[in-house]
Design an enzyme around this catalytic site. Structure first.
Site, PDB file in Angstrom:
ATOM      1  N   SER A  78       0.563  -0.587   0.217  1.00 37.60           N
ATOM      2  CA  SER A  78       0.184   0.089   0.035  1.00 37.60           C
ATOM      3  C   SER A  78       1.082   1.421  -0.207  1.00 37.60           C
ATOM      4  O   SER A  78       1.792   1.286   0.433  1.00 37.60           O
ATOM      5  CB  SER A  78      -1.188   0.031   1.692  1.00 37.60           C
ATOM      6  OG  SER A  78      -1.760  -1.086   1.108  1.00 37.60           O
TER       7      SER A  78
HETATM    8  N1  SAH Z   1      -0.407  -5.386   4.296  1.00 41.87           N
HETATM    9  C1  SAH Z   1       0.337  -5.196   3.440  1.00 41.87           C
HETATM   10  C2  SAH Z   1      -0.560  -4.867   1.943  1.00 41.87           C
HETATM   11  C3  SAH Z   1      -0.409  -6.391   0.752  1.00 41.87           C
HETATM   12  S1  SAH Z   1      -1.288  -6.170  -0.510  1.00 41.87           S
HETATM   13  C4  SAH Z   1       1.866  -4.645   2.921  1.00 41.87           C
HETATM   14  O1  SAH Z   1       2.402  -3.970   4.035  1.00 41.87           O
HETATM   15  O2  SAH Z   1       2.350  -5.305   2.616  1.00 41.87           O
HETATM   16  C5  SAH Z   1      -3.257  -7.258   0.618  1.00 41.87           C
HETATM   17  C6  SAH Z   1      -2.566  -8.998   0.479  1.00 41.87           C
HETATM   18  O3  SAH Z   1      -3.650  -9.712   1.485  1.00 41.87           O
HETATM   19  C7  SAH Z   1      -1.974  -9.855  -0.502  1.00 41.87           C
HETATM   20  O4  SAH Z   1      -0.808 -10.427  -0.158  1.00 41.87           O
HETATM   21  C8  SAH Z   1      -3.418 -10.542  -0.776  1.00 41.87           C
HETATM   22  O5  SAH Z   1      -2.746 -12.040  -0.957  1.00 41.87           O
HETATM   23  C9  SAH Z   1      -3.820 -10.616   1.065  1.00 41.87           C
HETATM   24  N2  SAH Z   1      -5.197 -11.303   1.382  1.00 41.87           N
HETATM   25  C10 SAH Z   1      -6.826 -10.816   0.266  1.00 41.87           C
HETATM   26  N3  SAH Z   1      -7.094 -12.287   0.905  1.00 41.87           N
HETATM   27  C11 SAH Z   1      -6.103 -12.458   2.023  1.00 41.87           C
HETATM   28  C12 SAH Z   1      -7.470 -13.189   2.782  1.00 41.87           C
HETATM   29  N4  SAH Z   1      -8.672 -13.587   2.813  1.00 41.87           N
HETATM   30  N5  SAH Z   1      -6.262 -14.077   4.145  1.00 41.87           N
HETATM   31  C13 SAH Z   1      -5.274 -13.388   3.795  1.00 41.87           C
HETATM   32  N6  SAH Z   1      -4.312 -12.930   3.331  1.00 41.87           N
HETATM   33  C14 SAH Z   1      -4.988 -12.348   2.177  1.00 41.87           C
END
Ligand code: SAH
Length: 229
Positions: A78
């Protein structure tokens, strides 16, 4: 896993150089302040966590721009403003010891949280991303982060209740299992909405016997998906 064999990042790698230097991090912090981030704890931590080490080297020079960047598997880290905003909202409740993050991704958000609370539990449904994030935590010696390869729709019941929960992917509606794992007085922050452009940052606060829901600014997140991959 034989983590202890992983080489730590050197001080020079952590400090960065040029577009990844402390000066660049300071400029990002000034920008966050101008954009309305007020919590000095959040600003201090974002000025010190080396965001450039949470992405591939090829794009690290863009780490401190206010943009979301690709981290593999079709996912993104993000933009700094959103990380700061969600962290600020999360800390707003007062004393926060135990936090659950759903969507580890690069690990950057968990790293920021880990400097502000006692213990961070973070889960991710894409194994390759989780392993990379774990490697970063180890090489940067973040010791208060626990990780789990799982579909975060179910939260992490064995470790709940949590003082705060942060979801970093957008579901169409917030899974009940997550709000149920909030401690009394606890707060959950989550982007909610079907498509990009329709998502709103949503904050749920648990009181003795109700859940208070507030919706805020429009945001853009990758979709929250079920199952593991
Ligand atoms: N907090 C992260 C943002 C990554 S984008 C950072 O600082 O980089 C969001 C992430 O959520 C992705 O890696 C995606 O695979 C994960 N995600 C989506 N649905 C999910 C779920 N049901 N359980 C666990 N992770 C999930």
């Amino acid at each position: 896993m034989a983590w202890s064999t992983l080489e730590k990042f050197s001080q020079a790698e952590i400090a960065g150089i040029g577009m990844t230097s402390q000066r660049t991090r300071n400029r990002m912090v000034e920008r966050l302040q101008q954009q309305g981030i007020q919590d000095s704890r959040v600003l201090d931590v974002m000025g010190s966590v080396p965001r450039h080490l949470f992405m591939d080297e090829a794009i690290a020079t863009r780490a401190y721009e206010d943009v979301a960047l690709p981290i593999g598997g079709g996912q993104t880290i993000s933009q700094p403003f959103i990380v700061a905003r969600m962290t600020e909202i999360l800390l707003g409740t007062g004393s926060v010891n135990k936090v659950l993050e759903v969507g580890t991704g690069s690990g950057y958000q968990a790293a920021v949280l880990s400097r502000l609370v006692k213990k961070v539990y973070t889960c991710e449904r894409i194994l390759t991303l989780l392993r990379k994030a774990e490697e970063r935590f180890e090489r940067l010696a973040f010791q208060n982060i626990r990780t789990r390869y799982s579909d975060g729709s179910w939260g992490w019941p064995e470790q709940g209740p949590f003082d705060a929960i942060m979801v970093t992917a957008a579901p169409e509606s917030i899974p009940d299992a997550l709000t149920c794992q909030l401690a009394e007085g606890g707060r959950l922050v989550c982007p909610v909405g079907r498509r990009e452009g329709e998502q709103l940052l949503t904050v749920v606060t648990r009181t003795e016997d109700t859940f208070n829901v507030e919706t805020g600014e429009s945001v853009r997140f990758v979709p929250f998906l079920s199952g593991k991959s």
